[in-house]
Design a protein around this motif. Structure first.
Motif, PDB file in Angstrom:
ATOM      1  N   MET A   1       0.838  -1.203   0.000  1.00 15.78           N
ATOM      2  CA  MET A   1       0.000   0.000   0.000  1.00 15.78           C
ATOM      3  C   MET A   1       0.871   1.250   0.000  1.00 15.78           C
ATOM      4  N   TYR A   2       1.994   1.195   0.767  1.00 11.09           N
ATOM      5  CA  TYR A   2       2.902   2.342   0.808  1.00 11.09           C
ATOM      6  C   TYR A   2       3.388   2.676  -0.595  1.00 11.09           C
ATOM      7  N   LYS A   3       3.788   1.643  -1.358  1.00 10.97           N
ATOM      8  CA  LYS A   3       4.306   1.859  -2.704  1.00 10.97           C
ATOM      9  C   LYS A   3       3.212   2.394  -3.620  1.00 10.97           C
ATOM     10  N   ASP A   4       1.970   1.916  -3.418  1.00 10.80           N
ATOM     11  CA  ASP A   4       0.864   2.414  -4.230  1.00 10.80           C
ATOM     12  C   ASP A   4       0.625   3.903  -3.983  1.00 10.80           C
ATOM     13  N   TYR A   5       0.668   4.318  -2.721  1.00 11.35           N
ATOM     14  CA  TYR A   5       0.501   5.729  -2.391  1.00 11.35           C
ATOM     15  C   TYR A   5       1.595   6.566  -3.037  1.00 11.35           C
ATOM     16  N   LYS A   6       2.808   6.085  -2.915  1.00  8.60           N
ATOM     17  CA  LYS A   6       3.941   6.851  -3.450  1.00  8.60           C
ATOM     18  C   LYS A   6       3.883   6.924  -4.971  1.00  8.60           C
ATOM     19  N   LYS A   7       3.504   5.830  -5.581  1.00  9.55           N
ATOM     20  CA  LYS A   7       3.393   5.799  -7.035  1.00  9.55           C
ATOM     21  C   LYS A   7       2.339   6.794  -7.511  1.00  9.55           C
ATOM     22  N   LYS A   8       1.216   6.813  -6.830  1.00  8.59           N
ATOM     23  CA  LYS A   8       0.158   7.753  -7.211  1.00  8.59           C
ATOM     24  C   LYS A   8       0.587   9.191  -6.970  1.00  8.59           C
ATOM     25  N   ALA A   9       1.290   9.424  -5.855  1.00  7.34           N
ATOM     26  CA  ALA A   9       1.770  10.774  -5.552  1.00  7.34           C
ATOM     27  C   ALA A   9       2.747  11.260  -6.615  1.00  7.34           C
ATOM     28  N   LYS A  10       3.569  10.357  -7.107  1.00  3.23           N
ATOM     29  CA  LYS A  10       4.546  10.724  -8.148  1.00  3.23           C
ATOM     30  C   LYS A  10       3.859  11.110  -9.450  1.00  3.23           C
ATOM     31  N   SER A  11       2.689  10.533  -9.697  1.00  4.68           N
ATOM     32  CA  SER A  11       1.963  10.832 -10.940  1.00  4.68           C
ATOM     33  C   SER A  11       1.254  12.176 -10.886  1.00  4.68           C
ATOM     34  N   PHE A  12       1.209  12.763  -9.695  1.00  2.00           N
ATOM     35  CA  PHE A  12       0.548  14.061  -9.514  1.00  2.00           C
ATOM     36  C   PHE A  12       1.623  15.123  -9.287  1.00  2.00           C
ATOM     37  N   LYS A  13       1.583  16.194 -10.026  1.00  2.69           N
ATOM     38  CA  LYS A  13       2.596  17.231  -9.910  1.00  2.69           C
ATOM     39  C   LYS A  13       2.321  18.113  -8.697  1.00  2.69           C
ATOM     40  N   ALA A  14       3.110  17.926  -7.638  1.00  2.00           N
ATOM     41  CA  ALA A  14       2.949  18.724  -6.418  1.00  2.00           C
ATOM     42  C   ALA A  14       3.366  20.173  -6.689  1.00  2.00           C
ATOM     43  N   LYS A  15       2.641  21.096  -6.090  1.00  7.75           N
ATOM     44  CA  LYS A  15       2.906  22.516  -6.297  1.00  7.75           C
ATOM     45  C   LYS A  15       3.633  23.100  -5.086  1.00  7.75           C
ATOM     46  N   LYS A  16       4.857  23.549  -5.311  1.00  8.13           N
ATOM     47  CA  LYS A  16       5.634  24.146  -4.227  1.00  8.13           C
ATOM     48  C   LYS A  16       4.958  25.399  -3.690  1.00  8.13           C
ATOM     49  N   SER A  17       4.291  26.129  -4.574  1.00  7.27           N
ATOM     50  CA  SER A  17       3.641  27.380  -4.164  1.00  7.27           C
ATOM     51  C   SER A  17       2.536  27.143  -3.147  1.00  7.27           C
ATOM     52  N   LEU A  18       1.992  25.927  -3.126  1.00  6.68           N
ATOM     53  CA  LEU A  18       0.927  25.579  -2.181  1.00  6.68           C
ATOM     54  C   LEU A  18       1.451  24.740  -1.025  1.00  6.68           C
ATOM     55  N   GLY A  19       2.773  24.528  -1.004  1.00  8.65           N
ATOM     56  CA  GLY A  19       3.367  23.753   0.076  1.00  8.65           C
ATOM     57  C   GLY A  19       2.902  22.307   0.087  1.00  8.65           C
ATOM     58  N   GLN A  20       2.712  21.716  -1.096  1.00  7.87           N
ATOM     59  CA  GLN A  20       2.174  20.360  -1.185  1.00  7.87           C
ATOM     60  C   GLN A  20       3.246  19.294  -0.969  1.00  7.87           C
ATOM     61  N   ASN A  21       3.071  18.490   0.063  1.00  9.40           N
ATOM     62  CA  ASN A  21       3.870  17.299   0.330  1.00  9.40           C
ATOM     63  C   ASN A  21       2.871  16.235   0.769  1.00  9.40           C
ATOM     64  N   PHE A  22       2.673  15.210  -0.039  1.00  8.59           N
ATOM     65  CA  PHE A  22       1.601  14.245   0.205  1.00  8.59           C
ATOM     66  C   PHE A  22       2.062  13.132   1.139  1.00  8.59           C
ATOM     67  N   LEU A  23       1.275  12.874   2.151  1.00  9.47           N
ATOM     68  CA  LEU A  23       1.571  11.809   3.100  1.00  9.47           C
ATOM     69  C   LEU A  23       1.349  10.463   2.412  1.00  9.47           C
ATOM     70  N   VAL A  24       2.402   9.624   2.334  1.00  7.98           N
ATOM     71  CA  VAL A  24       2.318   8.348   1.621  1.00  7.98           C
ATOM     72  C   VAL A  24       2.618   7.154   2.532  1.00  7.98           C
ATOM     73  N   ASP A  25       2.815   7.410   3.797  1.00 11.35           N
ATOM     74  CA  ASP A  25       3.129   6.354   4.759  1.00 11.35           C
ATOM     75  C   ASP A  25       1.821   5.784   5.328  1.00 11.35           C
ATOM     76  N   GLU A  26       1.515   4.551   4.987  1.00 13.30           N
ATOM     77  CA  GLU A  26       0.267   3.930   5.408  1.00 13.30           C
ATOM     78  C   GLU A  26       0.142   3.860   6.923  1.00 13.30           C
ATOM     79  N   ASN A  27       1.250   3.606   7.603  1.00 17.38           N
ATOM     80  CA  ASN A  27       1.210   3.501   9.072  1.00 17.38           C
ATOM     81  C   ASN A  27       0.805   4.822   9.717  1.00 17.38           C
ATOM     82  N   VAL A  28       1.314   5.914   9.173  1.00 20.57           N
ATOM     83  CA  VAL A  28       0.980   7.239   9.717  1.00 20.57           C
ATOM     84  C   VAL A  28      -0.476   7.582   9.398  1.00 20.57           C
TER      85      VAL A  28
END
Length: 301
Positions: A1-28
């Motif tokens: 699941m962790y890898k799936d989250y990270k893979k999906k996050a990589k496919s989405f272009k995070a915007k630095k201007s919005l301070g986007q950092n996506f949580l991809v750790d399933e345990n957290v």
């Protein structure tokens, strides 16, 4: 699941201007859900849901999820979690079913949280889950809680508790008291603890996010108090004393108060009454001491 989250996050272009950092750790993510402790008759408001990794877990636990998001690309991803898509305005963008299947209804609000009146979205106090841009953490906390002299803040009155992800160093400031290192204890500590009971849940490694920020994070819980931590006779004076105490950290209490415009006579009476060493610094005063000084000053004047 962790890898799936990270893979999906990589496919989405995070915007630095919005301070986007996506949580991809399933345990957290599961820890957030556990701490939120939602029931099927509860509404939860999520701030900064991003692409919905936490949201898709919240909908399994609550009656309804209200997601406040400003990024239209993220909203397009969030809309996939529900059935219909409507206009992109302050009305719900998407709404699921009636929860008969065990999945919560979802409402997506396209708006800046700093411009959002939570009282207009809910009819009773709700729980908030928030993964917010770190560069506006203080502004968001003030918006949610109100300043120490803001007793009629509509947002605070609409909140039961907040599960909050913040920068680790800021987390230490939020839960700090006068016994903490003086660089941690400050006006933000007083604001948060005045209106809420603060708890440190856990530290979260930078690698739990994608893209990984340069700093570690921490998960906190803020449980809104029924009444402020201390009794204040003049909240405006209290706020002024807090600013004086922490605005000039290198000065002693006497000089800090004098620089804030309090008369020498009043300051000397305060120091004598509370037997405060003139060389003590303002940032060492506890919330209770600041409250006592405020009430004493107010009665003197």
């Amino acid at each position: 699941m962790y890898k799936d989250y990270k893979k999906k996050a990589k496919s989405f272009k995070a915007k630095k201007s919005l301070g986007q950092n996506f949580l991809v750790d399933e345990n957290v993510i599961h820890k957030i859900i556990e701490e939120a402790n939602l029931s099927k008759d509860e509404v939860v408001l999520e701030i900064g849901p991003g692409v919905g990794f936490v949201t898709e877990q919240l909908v399994k636990e609550a009656k309804e999820v209200i997601a406040v998001e400003i990024d239209e690309d993220a909203i397009a991803e969030l809309s996939k979690l529900s059935c219909n898509t409507n206009d992109l305005d302050l009305q719900p963008l998407t709404q699921g079913g009636n929860n008969q299947s065990g999945i919560a209804a979802i409402k997506i609000i396209k708006n800046d949280i700093l411009k959002t009146d939570i009282s207009k979205l809910v009819d009773k106090p709700v729980k908030i889950v928030a993964n917010i841009p770190y560069y506006i953490t203080s502004s968001i906390l003030v918006h949610l809680l109100g300043e120490v002299d803001d007793f009629e803040n509509k947002n605070r009155k609409s909140i039961k508790e907040i599960i909050l992800m913040v920068q680790y160093e800021v987390a230490k400031r939020i839960v700090a008291d006068e016994k903490s290192p003086n660089k941690e204890y400050g006006a933000l500590s007083i604001l948060c603890n005045y209106w809420a009971k603060t708890s440190f849940i856990q530290k979260v490694d930078a690698q739990s996010f994608y893209p990984a920020p340069k700093v570690d994070s921490a998960l906190l819980k803020l449980e809104i108090r029924e009444s402020p931590l201390v009794n204040i006779e003049n909240p405006t004076l209290f706020r002024k004393l807090i600013k004086a105490s922490f605005g000039t950290r290198r000065k002693n209490i006497k000089n800090s108060f004098l620089n804030a415009g309090f008369s020498k006579e009043i300051v000397e009476k305060v120091l004598k009454h509370f037997d405060i060493d003139v060389n003590r610094r303002g940032e060492t005063l506890s919330i209770q001491e600041l409250a006592d000084i405020t009430n004493f000053m107010f009665n003197l004047c």
